[in-house]
Write a protein that holds these residues in place. Structure first.
Motif, short mmCIF file in Angstrom:
data_model
loop_
_atom_site.label_atom_id
_atom_site.label_comp_id
_atom_site.label_asym_id
_atom_site.label_seq_id
_atom_site.Cartn_x
_atom_site.Cartn_y
_atom_site.Cartn_z
N PHE A 89 64.66 59.86 -12.21
CA PHE A 89 63.24 60.64 -11.27
C PHE A 89 62.84 61.74 -12.36
CE2 PHE A 89 64.61 58.33 -7.70
CZ PHE A 89 63.44 58.08 -6.99
N ASN A 90 61.50 62.08 -12.55
CA ASN A 90 61.00 63.10 -13.28
C ASN A 90 61.62 64.27 -12.64
OD1 ASN A 90 58.90 65.16 -13.76
ND2 ASN A 90 58.31 63.42 -15.33
N SER A 91 61.62 65.46 -13.53
CA SER A 91 62.21 66.50 -13.20
C SER A 91 61.19 67.41 -11.95
CB SER A 91 62.30 67.67 -14.39
OG SER A 91 61.08 67.86 -14.93
N PHE A 92 59.83 66.91 -11.94
CA PHE A 92 59.16 67.60 -11.13
C PHE A 92 59.33 66.87 -9.68
CE2 PHE A 92 57.30 68.20 -15.31
CZ PHE A 92 57.39 69.62 -15.37
N PHE A 93 59.91 65.79 -9.58
CA PHE A 93 59.93 65.10 -8.26
C PHE A 93 60.70 65.93 -7.30
CE2 PHE A 93 62.69 62.44 -5.46
CZ PHE A 93 61.79 61.52 -4.80
N TYR A 94 61.78 66.59 -7.31
CA TYR A 94 62.13 67.32 -6.24
C TYR A 94 61.55 68.42 -5.77
CZ TYR A 94 65.47 70.35 -3.83
OH TYR A 94 66.10 71.27 -2.95
N ASP A 95 60.80 69.11 -6.74
CA ASP A 95 59.91 70.26 -6.33
C ASP A 95 58.80 69.79 -5.51
OD1 ASP A 95 60.96 72.47 -6.87
OD2 ASP A 95 59.90 72.92 -8.78
N LYS A 96 58.09 68.57 -5.84
CA LYS A 96 57.17 68.05 -5.11
C LYS A 96 57.65 67.53 -3.65
CE LYS A 96 53.32 67.06 -6.46
NZ LYS A 96 52.41 67.77 -6.40
N LEU A 97 58.84 66.98 -3.70
CA LEU A 97 59.32 66.52 -2.48
C LEU A 97 59.60 67.54 -1.39
CD1 LEU A 97 60.71 64.46 -0.44
CD2 LEU A 97 62.81 64.66 -1.88
#
Length: 209
Positions: A89-97
């Motif tokens: 997953f892209n590194s921005f996935f977690y922050d968006k989630l």
């Protein structure tokens, strides 16, 4: 300099080996202080949608924090080495989630059959360092990896919330080992060598297996 844009990934052993091959004679290992982070202007690494500049590659020097560009391209190299088994997953996935919930990321994998994979890798940027969440589809297990050994229950919990909303789901270094099924045999003293290796892998757009 032509191949890597800087001296960052080069070790004295690399130079010695090259000289021995070129001149067909033995070279004693010269005394050498820490490599100077010289760079070649305009150097770029292109891979798929990724473009790494010397500023990006420079984060692999010394004890700098790796940036998102390095993390995401390296993750794609890991994923592409075993595409049938791993999704990164892209590194921005977690922050968006974390900030938007499932609705914010539900379309991120619309073209990927994540349940046809064996392992899902989610990098997490914790402001001062990176950690990693892995989801083992086969074992239905979520594991949190943190080199600083901090107790963080929030990251696995937030990650688990994604799978709770997903209909089919009942449940710079760790990524490569997990994806290839290799044991963690490195420690803090290995970091300079592993950072040089990551740099070379990124420039060659291929993992050193």
């Amino acid at each position: 300099m032509q191949q890597y844009g800087s001296l960052i990934p080069v070790h004295v052993d690399d130079i010695t080996e090259k000289l021995q091959n070129v001149f067909s004679e033995s070279f004693s290992q010269p005394h050498r202080s820490e490599a100077l982070p010289r760079s070649k202007p305009g150097f770029r690494v292109n891979y798929k949608r990724h473009v790494l500049t010397m500023d990006d590659l420079g984060t692999l020097y010394g004890q700098n924090w790796l940036n998102d560009q390095i993390m995401n391209m390296y993750g794609d190299l890991v994923m592409d080495s075993v595409p049938e088994k791993v999704h990164f997953f892209n590194s921005f996935f977690y922050d968006k989630l974390r900030t938007k919930g499932y609705e914010g990321v539900k379309r991120w994998t619309k073209n990927v059959d994540i349940f046809g994979k064996e392992l899902l890798l989610i990098p997490i940027h914790l402001e001062v360092h990176w950690s990693l969440v892995s989801v083992d589809i086969t074992r239905r297990a979520i594991t949190y990896f943190d080199s600083q050994r901090t107790l963080n229950r929030r990251c696995p919990k937030v990650t688990a919330s994604y799978w709770a909303h997903t209909p089919m789901m009942p449940d710079s270094l760790y990524c490569k080992c997990l994806a290839l099924g290799e044991p963690f045999t490195f420690g803090q003293l290995d970091m300079p060598r592993l950072r040089r290796q990551m740099y070379k892998e990124l420039c060659h757009c291929k993992l050193i297996l």
